[in-house]
Scaffold this motif. Structure first.
Motif, mmCIF file in Angstrom:
data_model
loop_
_atom_site.group_PDB
_atom_site.id
_atom_site.type_symbol
_atom_site.label_atom_id
_atom_site.label_comp_id
_atom_site.label_asym_id
_atom_site.label_seq_id
_atom_site.Cartn_x
_atom_site.Cartn_y
_atom_site.Cartn_z
ATOM 1 N N LEU A 73 50.331 39.635 32.993
ATOM 2 C CA LEU A 73 49.593 39.956 31.764
ATOM 3 C C LEU A 73 49.122 38.700 31.028
ATOM 4 N N ARG A 77 43.876 40.212 34.079
ATOM 5 C CA ARG A 77 43.465 41.320 33.209
ATOM 6 C C ARG A 77 44.012 42.631 33.749
ATOM 7 N N ALA A 78 44.776 43.336 32.933
ATOM 8 C CA ALA A 78 45.298 44.646 33.326
ATOM 9 C C ALA A 78 44.133 45.624 33.450
ATOM 10 N N PHE A 141 45.750 44.533 38.336
ATOM 11 C CA PHE A 141 45.144 43.472 37.536
ATOM 12 C C PHE A 141 43.916 42.927 38.260
#
Length: 149
Positions: A73, A77-78, A141
């Motif tokens: 995280l 980027r989630a 991600f």
């Protein structure tokens, strides 16, 4: 597939055949699953944003801390689990009662879904995203593509 995803997968595939060695991140010499993602980052983006501390095979399990998830995280980027894309970093929970601590990079989607990962006893391989693997995914991600695209 985007140009950015092509670069991620092309770099990841150069790691296939690297032996599994805990805590390493050296193409051809040895790496673990985190070392593979670190190595792909270096190959595509340059310097790593942070160096992981030394970790044991059961890292963060005794404390029940999602350290790998937290690190992802900080630098990736989630994205939603149900929107797979080539180049995604996928995080797996290997047992229902354990912390998530296995990573891979999605190399194909759809009916021939695959991922590249460093797997103990096998080294870096490209594996089918079979039902047993897919059901273990707990997070997805994407790399910060604007830095290279």
């Amino acid at each position: 597939m985007t140009v950015c995803a092509d670069r991620i997968i092309a770099e990841a595939r150069t790691w296939v055949g690297t032996p599994y060695v805990h805590q390493m991140a050296a193409k051809g010499a040895g790496c673990d699953c985190l070392g593979l993602v670190r190595g792909v980052w270096r190959g595509v983006f340059g310097a790593e944003p942070e160096r992981p501390p030394a970790y044991s095979m059961d890292w963060s399990e005794p404390q029940g801390e999602e350290r790998l998830w937290a690190a992802a995280l900080r630098h990736l980027r989630a994205k939603p689990l149900d929107v797979p894309a080539v180049g995604d970093v996928v995080l797996f929970r290997m047992r229902a009662d354990a912390v998530a601590k296995h990573l891979g990079i999605q190399s194909a989607t759809g009916s021939d879904a695959r991922f590249i990962h460093a797997y103990s006893g096998h080294g870096v391989v490209e594996s089918p995203m079979s039902v047993p693997w897919a059901r273990r995914i707990v997070a997805r991600f994407e790399f910060p593509f604007e830095e290279i695209c």
